[in-house]
Design a protein around this motif. Structure first.
Motif, mmCIF file in Angstrom:
data_model
loop_
_atom_site.group_PDB
_atom_site.id
_atom_site.type_symbol
_atom_site.label_atom_id
_atom_site.label_comp_id
_atom_site.label_asym_id
_atom_site.label_seq_id
_atom_site.Cartn_x
_atom_site.Cartn_y
_atom_site.Cartn_z
ATOM 1 N N VAL A 50 7.157 5.047 3.452
ATOM 2 C CA VAL A 50 5.853 4.060 3.516
ATOM 3 C C VAL A 50 4.747 4.407 4.183
ATOM 4 O O VAL A 50 3.648 4.526 3.859
ATOM 5 C CB VAL A 50 6.444 2.648 4.003
ATOM 6 C CG1 VAL A 50 5.355 1.634 4.283
ATOM 7 C CG2 VAL A 50 7.466 2.152 3.401
ATOM 8 N N ARG A 66 1.281 5.164 2.336
ATOM 9 C CA ARG A 66 -0.051 4.869 2.767
ATOM 10 C C ARG A 66 -0.916 5.835 3.011
ATOM 11 O O ARG A 66 -2.333 5.956 2.853
ATOM 12 C CB ARG A 66 0.160 4.101 3.930
ATOM 13 C CG ARG A 66 0.664 2.646 3.595
ATOM 14 C CD ARG A 66 1.269 1.666 4.796
ATOM 15 N NE ARG A 66 1.493 0.481 4.465
ATOM 16 C CZ ARG A 66 2.018 -0.627 5.456
ATOM 17 N NH1 ARG A 66 1.930 0.073 6.675
ATOM 18 N NH2 ARG A 66 2.636 -1.700 4.873
ATOM 19 N N VAL A 118 2.274 1.376 -2.650
ATOM 20 C CA VAL A 118 2.909 0.386 -1.724
ATOM 21 C C VAL A 118 2.290 -0.967 -1.941
ATOM 22 O O VAL A 118 2.827 -2.351 -1.580
ATOM 23 C CB VAL A 118 2.820 0.494 -0.182
ATOM 24 C CG1 VAL A 118 3.534 1.940 0.073
ATOM 25 C CG2 VAL A 118 1.259 0.863 0.145
#
Length: 492
Positions: free
Chosen positions: A277, A281, A294
């Motif tokens: 994650v 990002r 995401v």
């Protein structure tokens, strides 16, 4: 009047052409889903025969089945991303070819290594490539929610049929011919799907084509592999307390009675997915293409819809597993008899999936998912109330049928809700995530009921009732999640 009749003719022609085009698209997709679901369950009835024939142990063959599940789960999201790069149809066809080569190789296996390569690796990779395009192509090819639901229903019905009929077909083929014939049957089906898929149209994709996030794919595959591997090992070690010693290179790292070592793998997987994650990002902030966005998880509908999918597949695979084991260990059924006893659930899945289009025109997806969970809970309750060690075979029918009907209704509705809730440019992302979540649910379902059966204080009929009751509680939890879904989506 004459003008009205004349104007009606082109409309009927368009409707006929639409049905023909729909069948041309959906038939190969549904057959591919059938083959993938069939492969996941048919091996279980031939474990002993394969072990004797290729000179290995039952544990060795079970390991190949586990590796197949792990390969498919780990690569589903990266495989889905390739649809945006190669094209959906190309990815679908490549997956079929890889899968077919794996099936042929497995049918020729004379040792465990070749079986692992053919079944676990190549069929697993092929499934990860060919399954996501199934759902993407239906989503991008049909604008109407009811039309999508109808065609998702066909695919869901084919998947349910493959999963339920796998033990029956596998048992018949293994008994009448050989376990090798079961793999050759898969190869022949794949060949026929490739021929049918030549006429599948692939709508234009967003341009420019994205780059492939190699590090993201590696983190995603490793994280999912570790999580699913840990879950699958709960059958051996248990969820909380280790049932047996956990050894590495002969050394006991966790003695029996200590904390279950499965959480080492699951925890490492969760940490890896958390790093994924952060990586995604960072790529998005840098303006580079991530493995998936995401932003998909910021929507309430998507998150709740994916949760219902996980719980549905948990209940489906868990119920099939516990009932199959009960029929064979307590009631003395063979593989063929077990497959026949599961027919009411198969019929329920097929009927409810077939009615998906009509139901979607009359009810919201939220209503259908809630209704599906209610039917499933009632079905589990009927099995617990009616089935005894000395009860007749008809005592299984009402509960199994309602479980199948409930799961058929909500599987289609959840897929439709999740896929339709994302824009076309993110269909590759959401399809891979959706299929990965479904695989995770299947793994948890089998592991959960398996651990309940093994961990029961008094093995026997009572342990199976406890495992089934556990699935009933999960279905109630699914109903609670479904009630939280936004109710604003109108029927298509």
């Amino acid at each position: 009047m004459g003008r009205d009749r004349t104007s009606a003719v082109p409309t009927l022609e368009v409707m006929a052409m639409t049905r023909t085009g729909s069948a041309t698209l959906v038939l190969p997709l549904a057959l591919a889903q059938f083959v993938a679901s069939f492969a996941a369950t048919t091996m279980n009835v031939a474990i002993s025969a394969i072990a004797v024939d290729i000179g290995t142990t039952v544990i060795g063959v079970q390991t190949t089945i586990t590796l197949f599940t792990l390969t498919m789960a780990a690569l589903m999201i990266p495989g889905s991303k390739l649809t945006d790069i190669w094209g959906r149809k190309v990815c679908f066809l490549v997956g079929l070819v890889v899968y077919g080569v794996g099936a042929v190789l497995a049918s020729l296996a004379t040792g465990l290594g070749v079986m692992v390569l053919g079944y676990s690796v190549l069929e697993g990779v092929g499934s990860a490539l060919m399954i996501p395009p199934i759902y993407i192509l239906i989503t991008v090819s049909f604008d109407d929610v009811a039309a999508r639901a109808r065609n998702f229903g066909v695919v869901s019905g084919a998947g349910g049929l493959g999963a339920a009929a796998g033990p029956l077909i596998g048992g018949v083929v293994t008994s009448a011919l050989s376990w090798r014939a079961s793999f050759l049957l898969q190869a022949l089906l794949v060949l026929s799907i490739i021929v049918l898929a030549r006429r599948v149209a692939d709508p234009p994709r967003p341009e420019p084509r994205p780059g492939f996030d190699l590090l993201g794919a590696a983190l995603c595959a490793l994280g999912l592999f570790l999580v699913v591997f840990g879950i699958l090992r709960t059958g051996t070690y248990g969820w909380l307390v280790a049932r047996v010693d956990f050894r590495v290179a002969g050394a006991v790292l966790v003695p029996a009675g200590g904390p279950s070592p499965v959480w080492i793998s699951i925890g490492a997987g969760v940490v890896t997915l958390a790093l994924l994650v952060l990586h995604l990002r960072a790529r998005e902030r840098a303006g580079r293409d991530p493995l998936f966005s995401v932003a998909l998880f910021r929507g309430r509908t998507t998150c709740l819809g994916l949760t219902t999918q996980l719980l549905q597949w948990l209940v489906l695979q868990g119920a099939f597993f516990v009932i199959s084991v009960y029929l064979q260990q307590v009631r003395g059924f063979d593989a063929i008899g077990t497959g026949l006893m599961l027919l009411p659930a198969t019929v329920g899945i097929l009927l409810s999936s077939g009615a998906a289009g009509r139901l979607a025109r009359r009810h919201t997806q939220r209503w259908l998912i809630c209704g599906g969970f209610v039917l499933t809970v009632v079905g589990v309750g009927l099995l617990l109330a009616l089935v005894r060690e000395d009860s007749g075979v008809l005592s299984f029918v009402p509960g199994l049928f309602l479980i199948g009907a409930g799961i058929g209704v909500m599987l289609t509705a959840s897929v439709n809700l999740v896929q339709s809730g994302s824009p076309l440019e993110l269909q590759g992302d959401i399809s891979g995530i959706s299929r990965a979540v479904s695989n995770l649910g299947s793994s948890v379902g089998t592991a959960l009921v398996g651990s309940v059966l093994v961990g029961a204080a008094r093995p026997g009929g009572g342990s199976f009732a406890l495992a089934l009751a556990t699935l009933g509680v999960v279905a109630v939890l699914g109903l609670v999640v479904a009630v939280l879904l936004p109710g604003t989506t109108q029927p298509g």
